[in-house]
Enzyme design. Sequence first.
Site, PDB file in Angstrom:
ATOM      1  N   HIS A  47      44.986   8.287 -97.222  1.00  0.00           N
ATOM      2  CA  HIS A  47      45.331   8.594 -95.832  1.00  0.00           C
ATOM      3  C   HIS A  47      45.102   7.370 -94.951  1.00  0.00           C
ATOM      4  O   HIS A  47      43.985   6.850 -94.870  1.00  0.00           O
ATOM      5  CB  HIS A  47      44.445   9.760 -95.366  1.00  0.00           C
ATOM      6  CG  HIS A  47      44.746  10.235 -93.983  1.00  0.00           C
ATOM      7  ND1 HIS A  47      43.789  10.325 -93.008  1.00  0.00           N
ATOM      8  CD2 HIS A  47      45.893  10.657 -93.414  1.00  0.00           C
ATOM      9  CE1 HIS A  47      44.329  10.788 -91.901  1.00  0.00           C
ATOM     10  NE2 HIS A  47      45.617  10.995 -92.122  1.00  0.00           N
ATOM     11  N   GLU A  74      49.501   6.520 -97.558  1.00  0.00           N
ATOM     12  CA  GLU A  74      50.023   7.198 -96.359  1.00  0.00           C
ATOM     13  C   GLU A  74      49.883   6.268 -95.170  1.00  0.00           C
ATOM     14  O   GLU A  74      48.874   5.548 -95.048  1.00  0.00           O
ATOM     15  CB  GLU A  74      49.248   8.496 -96.112  1.00  0.00           C
ATOM     16  CG  GLU A  74      49.904   9.426 -95.108  1.00  0.00           C
ATOM     17  CD  GLU A  74      49.463   9.278 -93.663  1.00  0.00           C
ATOM     18  OE1 GLU A  74      50.113   9.865 -92.783  1.00  0.00           O
ATOM     19  OE2 GLU A  74      48.479   8.542 -93.393  1.00  0.00           O
ATOM     20  N   ASP A  76      51.387   5.451 -90.765  1.00  0.00           N
ATOM     21  CA  ASP A  76      51.982   5.995 -89.543  1.00  0.00           C
ATOM     22  C   ASP A  76      52.803   4.915 -88.838  1.00  0.00           C
ATOM     23  O   ASP A  76      52.357   3.767 -88.743  1.00  0.00           O
ATOM     24  CB  ASP A  76      50.873   6.455 -88.591  1.00  0.00           C
ATOM     25  CG  ASP A  76      49.927   7.415 -89.277  1.00  0.00           C
ATOM     26  OD1 ASP A  76      50.312   8.565 -89.480  1.00  0.00           O
ATOM     27  OD2 ASP A  76      48.800   6.989 -89.635  1.00  0.00           O
ATOM     28  N   HIS A  89      48.383   4.315 -86.082  1.00  0.00           N
ATOM     29  CA  HIS A  89      48.377   5.773 -85.917  1.00  0.00           C
ATOM     30  C   HIS A  89      48.537   6.218 -84.469  1.00  0.00           C
ATOM     31  O   HIS A  89      49.381   7.054 -84.147  1.00  0.00           O
ATOM     32  CB  HIS A  89      47.071   6.353 -86.482  1.00  0.00           C
ATOM     33  CG  HIS A  89      46.983   7.840 -86.335  1.00  0.00           C
ATOM     34  ND1 HIS A  89      46.493   8.456 -85.205  1.00  0.00           N
ATOM     35  CD2 HIS A  89      47.337   8.831 -87.181  1.00  0.00           C
ATOM     36  CE1 HIS A  89      46.549   9.762 -85.359  1.00  0.00           C
ATOM     37  NE2 HIS A  89      47.059  10.026 -86.551  1.00  0.00           N
ATOM     38  N   GLU A 155      54.887   8.429 -91.969  1.00  0.00           N
ATOM     39  CA  GLU A 155      54.989   9.401 -90.878  1.00  0.00           C
ATOM     40  C   GLU A 155      55.594   8.770 -89.629  1.00  0.00           C
ATOM     41  O   GLU A 155      55.086   7.761 -89.125  1.00  0.00           O
ATOM     42  CB  GLU A 155      53.595   9.968 -90.565  1.00  0.00           C
ATOM     43  CG  GLU A 155      53.690  11.098 -89.561  1.00  0.00           C
ATOM     44  CD  GLU A 155      52.338  11.656 -89.164  1.00  0.00           C
ATOM     45  OE1 GLU A 155      51.362  11.472 -89.906  1.00  0.00           O
ATOM     46  OE2 GLU A 155      52.277  12.267 -88.081  1.00  0.00           O
TER      47      GLU A 155
END
Length: 303
Positions: A47, A74, A76, A89, A155
């Site tokens: 993450h 993962e 962002d 993020h 994301e």
Amino acid sequence: MLRLARFLLIPALLIAGVLLAIAATSQPAQQPAVLAALGDQPLVIAHRGGKGLWPENSLFAFERAHALGVDMLEMDLHLSSDGELVVIHDQTLERTTNGQGNVAAFSLDQLQALDAGYQWTADGGQSYPYRGQGIAIPSFVEVLERLPSAAKVIEIKVPDAGMEARLCDALEQHDQLERVIVGSFYERSLQTFREQCPGVATSAGPGSVRLLVALNWLGLGGLLSPSYQALQIPQRHSGLQVASARLMRVAQERGLAVQLWTINEQPRMRRLLDQGAQGLITDYPDRALQLLGRSTRIGALEQ
Ligand code: G3P
Ligand code: CA
């Protein structure tokens, strides 16, 4: 009473017929290439690159998580003022860097002049071991270029800013369309991305998750024909359980890969894997790897 029963019978039969027809024509999701390549083992997904271990969403983190042997990274995405995809993020700079203000107000060069390791601490603020170590906010292209072999969960953090087409172009140019799962908390962003980048794996947006939870609750999960391939969900949301064992089973029956966020403690990891989770999105990928009996030694970094 008999008249009421007769009155209700016809609509009930009609509804049953419609549901049967939908069930007969519903299609499960197909496993995407990115997941097929990773096999059947439970996936360890770092993450934000493993934000419990090193500064989040940094090349430093991604390279080490990859060398640690995680299955997916993962990250962002936001957009800089000069239209570059950047990996961070928050909408603002304060929490992770020594900068201030909105990410979108700064050019890529300005963002990359900031210290993205500035705020990272593992001891509640007694020490900041990554300050002044040259850790920067990466552009998305840098991540693609430095880690071409790493599978990625990406994301989209900003809707309606044209990020979907830019993301698709970048993946295409770096030949990584089949190495990613794209997600967003914005349903319309996902819809746009699916239209602009057909064939690339996506995860369920919030509306799709709610629909699946509702169908599952009604025992009608078999009606679902997902337009996405992965279900990335929290265990609980707003005090309610989302990832029940039954939901995970139904989702898998509909062809979906069920990946849970953000799971940081080993007992919880164990429990969720036993209940059917196929992936753990975690700040501490070392803990998940250890739990699974896999190596936690950092190997060589890619050159
Ligand atoms: O995949 C979703 C996960 O990343 C949780 O959201 O806030 O950490 O980006 P967030
Ligand atoms: Ca995220």
